[in-house]
Design a protein around this motif. Structure first.
Motif, PDB file in Angstrom:
ATOM      1  N   THR A   1      -0.112   5.084  -5.638  1.00 40.43           N
ATOM      2  CA  THR A   1       0.397   4.416  -5.116  1.00 40.43           C
ATOM      3  C   THR A   1      -1.945   4.040  -4.248  1.00 40.43           C
ATOM      4  OG1 THR A   1       0.320   6.420  -3.709  1.00 40.43           O
ATOM      5  CG2 THR A   1       2.183   4.896  -3.576  1.00 40.43           C
ATOM      6  N   ARG A   2      -2.919   4.826  -4.312  1.00 36.89           N
ATOM      7  CA  ARG A   2      -3.666   4.940  -3.907  1.00 36.89           C
ATOM      8  C   ARG A   2      -4.643   3.983  -4.705  1.00 36.89           C
ATOM      9  NH1 ARG A   2      -4.856   9.650  -3.213  1.00 36.89           N
ATOM     10  NH2 ARG A   2      -4.711   9.793  -1.340  1.00 36.89           N
ATOM     11  N   ARG A   3      -4.577   3.749  -6.522  1.00 36.71           N
ATOM     12  CA  ARG A   3      -4.642   3.500  -7.267  1.00 36.71           C
ATOM     13  C   ARG A   3      -4.037   1.389  -7.072  1.00 36.71           C
ATOM     14  NH1 ARG A   3      -2.806   6.795 -12.106  1.00 36.71           N
ATOM     15  NH2 ARG A   3      -3.504   5.166 -13.519  1.00 36.71           N
ATOM     16  N   ILE A   4      -3.375   2.008  -7.061  1.00 31.24           N
ATOM     17  CA  ILE A   4      -3.017   0.831  -6.531  1.00 31.24           C
ATOM     18  C   ILE A   4      -3.041  -0.560  -5.194  1.00 31.24           C
ATOM     19  CG2 ILE A   4      -0.591  -1.158  -6.034  1.00 31.24           C
ATOM     20  CD1 ILE A   4       1.034   0.635  -7.891  1.00 31.24           C
ATOM     21  N   ALA A   5      -3.576   0.464  -4.375  1.00 32.68           N
ATOM     22  CA  ALA A   5      -4.208   0.069  -3.091  1.00 32.68           C
ATOM     23  C   ALA A   5      -5.303  -0.326  -3.153  1.00 32.68           C
ATOM     24  CB  ALA A   5      -3.679   0.984  -1.623  1.00 32.68           C
ATOM     25  N   ASP A   6      -6.313   0.711  -3.937  1.00 38.33           N
ATOM     26  CA  ASP A   6      -7.810   0.269  -4.170  1.00 38.33           C
ATOM     27  C   ASP A   6      -7.529  -0.731  -4.948  1.00 38.33           C
ATOM     28  OD1 ASP A   6      -8.385   2.523  -3.676  1.00 38.33           O
ATOM     29  OD2 ASP A   6      -8.244   3.727  -4.749  1.00 38.33           O
TER      30      ASP A   6
ATOM     31  N   TYR B   1       0.545  -0.845   0.195  1.00 36.74           N
ATOM     32  CA  TYR B   1      -0.108   0.691  -0.284  1.00 36.74           C
ATOM     33  C   TYR B   1       0.990   1.204  -0.116  1.00 36.74           C
ATOM     34  CZ  TYR B   1      -3.549  -3.313   1.317  1.00 36.74           C
ATOM     35  OH  TYR B   1      -5.131  -3.811   1.582  1.00 36.74           O
ATOM     36  N   ASP B   2       1.529   1.300   0.428  1.00 34.85           N
ATOM     37  CA  ASP B   2       3.280   2.352   0.550  1.00 34.85           C
ATOM     38  C   ASP B   2       4.350   1.452   0.049  1.00 34.85           C
ATOM     39  OD1 ASP B   2       4.640   4.294   1.383  1.00 34.85           O
ATOM     40  OD2 ASP B   2       3.127   5.097   3.424  1.00 34.85           O
ATOM     41  N   PRO B   3       4.426   1.951  -0.840  1.00 33.22           N
ATOM     42  CA  PRO B   3       6.202   0.973  -1.414  1.00 33.22           C
ATOM     43  C   PRO B   3       7.303   1.863  -0.548  1.00 33.22           C
ATOM     44  CG  PRO B   3       5.047   2.431  -3.411  1.00 33.22           C
ATOM     45  CD  PRO B   3       4.319   2.467  -1.672  1.00 33.22           C
ATOM     46  N   LYS B   4       7.442   2.880  -0.166  1.00 29.26           N
ATOM     47  CA  LYS B   4       8.281   3.875  -0.037  1.00 29.26           C
ATOM     48  C   LYS B   4       8.821   2.802   1.624  1.00 29.26           C
ATOM     49  CE  LYS B   4       6.123   7.901   1.764  1.00 29.26           C
ATOM     50  NZ  LYS B   4       5.087   7.396   0.726  1.00 29.26           N
TER      51      LYS B   4
ATOM     52  N   PRO C   1     -13.145  11.808  -3.795  1.00 34.87           N
ATOM     53  CA  PRO C   1     -12.210  11.212  -2.734  1.00 34.87           C
ATOM     54  C   PRO C   1     -12.681  11.010  -1.389  1.00 34.87           C
ATOM     55  CG  PRO C   1     -11.551  11.821  -4.709  1.00 34.87           C
ATOM     56  CD  PRO C   1     -12.990  12.370  -5.088  1.00 34.87           C
ATOM     57  N   ASP C   2     -12.527  10.929  -0.985  1.00 36.71           N
ATOM     58  CA  ASP C   2     -12.947  10.822   1.155  1.00 36.71           C
ATOM     59  C   ASP C   2     -12.411  12.364   1.847  1.00 36.71           C
ATOM     60  OD1 ASP C   2     -13.464   7.625   1.251  1.00 36.71           O
ATOM     61  OD2 ASP C   2     -11.677   7.684   2.248  1.00 36.71           O
ATOM     62  N   ARG C   3     -11.215  13.057   0.828  1.00 38.15           N
ATOM     63  CA  ARG C   3     -11.144  13.999   1.835  1.00 38.15           C
ATOM     64  C   ARG C   3     -12.156  15.033   1.146  1.00 38.15           C
ATOM     65  NH1 ARG C   3      -7.163  17.738   3.659  1.00 38.15           N
ATOM     66  NH2 ARG C   3      -6.716  19.672   2.482  1.00 38.15           N
ATOM     67  N   GLU C   4     -12.454  14.834  -0.422  1.00 36.07           N
ATOM     68  CA  GLU C   4     -13.724  15.544  -1.007  1.00 36.07           C
ATOM     69  C   GLU C   4     -14.363  15.289  -0.412  1.00 36.07           C
ATOM     70  OE1 GLU C   4     -13.162  16.141  -5.032  1.00 36.07           O
ATOM     71  OE2 GLU C   4     -11.533  15.846  -4.987  1.00 36.07           O
ATOM     72  N   MET C   5     -15.153  14.546  -0.295  1.00 38.23           N
ATOM     73  CA  MET C   5     -16.334  14.383   0.091  1.00 38.23           C
ATOM     74  C   MET C   5     -16.442  15.031   1.678  1.00 38.23           C
ATOM     75  SD  MET C   5     -19.063  13.900  -0.893  1.00 38.23           S
ATOM     76  CE  MET C   5     -20.558  12.984   0.154  1.00 38.23           C
TER      77      MET C   5
ATOM     78  N   PRO D   1      -0.434   7.437   8.307  1.00 37.40           N
ATOM     79  CA  PRO D   1      -0.839   7.261   6.611  1.00 37.40           C
ATOM     80  C   PRO D   1      -1.852   7.815   6.140  1.00 37.40           C
ATOM     81  CG  PRO D   1      -1.943   5.786   7.980  1.00 37.40           C
ATOM     82  CD  PRO D   1      -0.721   6.477   9.132  1.00 37.40           C
ATOM     83  N   THR D   2      -1.149   8.073   4.422  1.00 43.12           N
ATOM     84  CA  THR D   2      -2.493   8.577   3.936  1.00 43.12           C
ATOM     85  C   THR D   2      -2.929   8.381   2.577  1.00 43.12           C
ATOM     86  OG1 THR D   2      -1.138   8.698   2.376  1.00 43.12           O
ATOM     87  CG2 THR D   2      -0.510  10.261   3.924  1.00 43.12           C
ATOM     88  N   ILE D   3      -3.049   6.605   3.119  1.00 42.58           N
ATOM     89  CA  ILE D   3      -3.462   5.682   2.426  1.00 42.58           C
ATOM     90  C   ILE D   3      -4.612   4.692   3.400  1.00 42.58           C
ATOM     91  CG2 ILE D   3      -3.693   3.714   0.422  1.00 42.58           C
ATOM     92  CD1 ILE D   3      -1.993   6.503  -0.500  1.00 42.58           C
ATOM     93  N   GLU D   4      -6.343   4.827   2.629  1.00 43.53           N
ATOM     94  CA  GLU D   4      -6.408   4.636   3.586  1.00 43.53           C
ATOM     95  C   GLU D   4      -6.430   2.969   3.604  1.00 43.53           C
ATOM     96  OE1 GLU D   4      -9.806   5.620   4.764  1.00 43.53           O
ATOM     97  OE2 GLU D   4      -8.678   7.966   3.859  1.00 43.53           O
ATOM     98  N   GLN D   5      -5.983   1.977   3.128  1.00 45.54           N
ATOM     99  CA  GLN D   5      -6.187   0.414   3.177  1.00 45.54           C
ATOM    100  C   GLN D   5      -4.998   1.140   4.184  1.00 45.54           C
ATOM    101  OE1 GLN D   5      -6.270   1.652   0.411  1.00 45.54           O
ATOM    102  NE2 GLN D   5      -7.594   0.712  -0.664  1.00 45.54           N
ATOM    103  N   ALA D   6      -3.581   1.277   4.856  1.00 51.28           N
ATOM    104  CA  ALA D   6      -2.694   1.490   5.462  1.00 51.28           C
ATOM    105  C   ALA D   6      -3.796   1.563   6.511  1.00 51.28           C
ATOM    106  CB  ALA D   6      -1.790   2.387   5.014  1.00 51.28           C
ATOM    107  N   LYS D   7      -4.344   2.773   6.844  1.00 50.98           N
ATOM    108  CA  LYS D   7      -4.579   3.362   7.676  1.00 50.98           C
ATOM    109  C   LYS D   7      -4.989   2.662   8.656  1.00 50.98           C
ATOM    110  CE  LYS D   7      -5.805   8.545   6.767  1.00 50.98           C
ATOM    111  NZ  LYS D   7      -6.495   8.914   5.701  1.00 50.98           N
ATOM    112  N   GLU D   8      -6.207   1.305   7.598  1.00 51.12           N
ATOM    113  CA  GLU D   8      -7.192   0.531   8.943  1.00 51.12           C
ATOM    114  C   GLU D   8      -6.479  -0.399   9.537  1.00 51.12           C
ATOM    115  OE1 GLU D   8      -9.563  -1.391   5.579  1.00 51.12           O
ATOM    116  OE2 GLU D   8     -11.202   0.187   5.715  1.00 51.12           O
ATOM    117  N   ILE D   9      -4.848  -1.270   8.130  1.00 52.89           N
ATOM    118  CA  ILE D   9      -4.652  -1.588   8.835  1.00 52.89           C
ATOM    119  C   ILE D   9      -3.352  -0.801  10.140  1.00 52.89           C
ATOM    120  CG2 ILE D   9      -1.872  -2.701   8.933  1.00 52.89           C
ATOM    121  CD1 ILE D   9      -2.629  -3.510   6.044  1.00 52.89           C
TER     122      ILE D   9
END
Length: 498
Positions: A304-309, A175-178, A410-414, A194-202
């Motif tokens: 990275t978000r596209r891959i995580a999704d 989810y976060d290749p760095k 996007p979650d942030r925009e919503m 984390p900035t990616i939703e899937q990473a936040k869940e973990i």
């Protein structure tokens, strides 16, 4: 005077209407007008009486195949009159090496279009050497990694103990290749944001009372090298179990290679992939030929978000549905409540309206945008939802086709839209815009007032008597052709350009 010949490479039949070509987005034809005295048909215009006709036909066929390869690999629809640029040439060579085209064929293809390169002789010579290098060819031949990773996501919650920890650590590196394996070991809840939703869940799933490290791997009781070795073996077992990789030991280089293979599978371009990597994994050496161009944080996060999704489409996302004529929000809500196996969050911004009916004063809520209902749901559950309410509403897609993906907001925009919607006053006009968004303008962030924190592009500025005012026009994009638009007073001093 040079003659021109139309060469059309068509993947699917096209439809013509009133003199216009309507080409499906997924199967757009690739059209190019090539100078017939150029590389494609130069053999047929030769003045040499002794030319071997069969040899000339072979050369022309090679040029046609090279042209097809170039257009497919680079996504171009034509060869520019200015020629093939160095960047396009690099993408073409790298794509051929990725797809397993032999060094001999690569060099022959390059030679057959030799008259079209807009590069210096020295650069072209160096690229030809790299194209002929067998070491440039992709080493990893494994495909269908994405389905294996999705199975891993589905079964992670059923794993227990150290297996669950290793699986979550593996997914976080994708989810976060760095993130490196050493980062996994030293990561704490305070140091990683984390900035990616899937990473936040973990990260949230790993929280526990008095736990310092996100992944409890015996830090403080064993040497880092010992923990790293154990972590490598554990992730290796997970990769083998889900048939993703049999390599051992697992290294940062191997995990980076898995990430690249996944990115290729979901359709990311080679420049996008290269821009996201600090180093090229050994399984994908062809990426070395792609120029590394830094992208801003927003662009990298989008990749990275596209891959995580793609790996984990289980994270609930925001969408918008259009209610069919005669359908109310309450009817949709009732139908969803009866579907006990589907979890959906609904949102419809409304305003309180007071009306006089005869001698009575009636107060009721009225939606700001009748017919539009926002909903948050896991992507995998959308089909089940609309199989039950499809006669009452339909969901917006990324473009007008039943095969197009559902359009994600996007979650942030919503989140920002929901916050400011509660502050809408009578001077705010909320309009459903069913036209494509205009060309991008300035990207800005609002630093104060009702719109504080809103980041985006100002698409219009209202005017009075031809002079700009402080009324700004904002949009919340639902899909590529539909958006919500509203105006609000924003002082110029509160607008900061990004």
């Amino acid at each position: 005077m040079a003659e021109y010949q139309d060469i059309v490479l068509t993947d699917h039949c096209q439809t013509r209407t009133e003199g216009r070509e309507i080409v499906p987005p997924a199967h757009q034809e690739r059209r190019i007008a090539i100078d017939t005295v150029g590389a494609i048909t130069q053999s047929f215009t030769s003045n040499s009486a002794s030319s071997d006709a069969e040899s000339q036909i072979i050369k022309s066929d090679m040029a046609i195949r090279a042209l097809r390869s170039f257009l497919t690999c680079t996504g171009q629809r034509e060869i520019s009159p200015k020629g093939i640029t160095e960047d396009l040439l690099r993408i073409w060579i790298a794509s051929m090496a990725r797809d397993g085209v032999s060094p001999t064929t690569r060099t022959r293809y390059l030679a057959s279009l030799s008259g079209r390169y807009a590069t210096s002789p020295a650069t072209l010579s160096e690229l030809r050497k790299q194209a002929a290098d067998p070491a440039l060819t992709r080493k990893s031949k494994q495909t269908d990694i994405l389905s294996s990773l999705r199975r891993l996501v589905e079964e992670t919650d059923r794993l227990s103990g150290i297996d669950s920890i290793h699986a979550k650590a593996l997914l976080l590196t994708l989810y976060d290749p760095k993130i490196s394996l050493l980062d996994i070991i030293s990561m704490t809840f305070e140091t990683y944001c984390p900035t990616i939703e899937q990473a936040k869940e973990i990260i949230e799933a790993m929280r526990a009372p008095r736990r310092k490290y996100v992944f409890p791997l015996g830090q403080g009781r064993a040497r880092t090298t010992t923990i790293l070795s154990s972590l490598s073996r554990g992730i290796s077992d997970i990769l083998k179990r889900f048939r993703i990789s049999t390599a051992h030991p697992v290294t940062d280089d191997l995990l980076s290679g898995v990430w690249v293979s996944t990115a290729i599978e979901i359709g990311l371009t080679l420049p996008e992939i290269r821009a996201s990597l600090s180093s090229v994994p050994s399984d994908h050496p062809y990426l070395r030929i792609i120029s590394h161009k830094d992208r801003d944080d927003n662009a990298r996060n989008d990749i990275t978000r596209r891959i995580a999704d793609a790996i984990s489409p289980t994270t609930p996302r925001w969408y918008a549905m259009r209610l069919r004529a005669g359908t109310t929000t309450d009817e949709i809500r009732k139908a969803i409540n009866e579907s006990i196996d589907i979890s959906v969050e609904l949102y419809s911004p409304s305003k309180t309206v007071t009306e006089r009916v005869g001698k009575k004063i009636i107060v009721h809520d009225e939606p700001y945008i009748p017919g539009i209902l926002f909903f948050r749901i896991k992507p995998g559950a959308i089909s089940r939802l609309f199989s039950r309410i499809g006669s009452m509403a339909w969901c917006y897609r990324t473009y007008h086709s039943p095969a197009a993906p559902y359009a994600v907001i996007p979650d942030r925009e919503m989140e920002i839209f929901q916050r400011i919607a509660g502050q809408f006053t009578s001077d705010v006009d909320l309009i459903f815009d069913n036209i494509p968004m205009p060309s991008p303008g300035r990207r800005v962030i609002i630093t104060g007032g009702m719109m504080a924190g809103y980041e985006g592009i100002i698409t219009d500025i209202a005017t009075t008597d031809g002079l700009p005012t402080s009324r700004r026009v904002f949009r919340l994009e639902i899909t590529g052709g539909c958006s919500l638009r509203w105006t609000a007073e924003v002082d110029e001093r509160l607008i900061r350009e990004l």
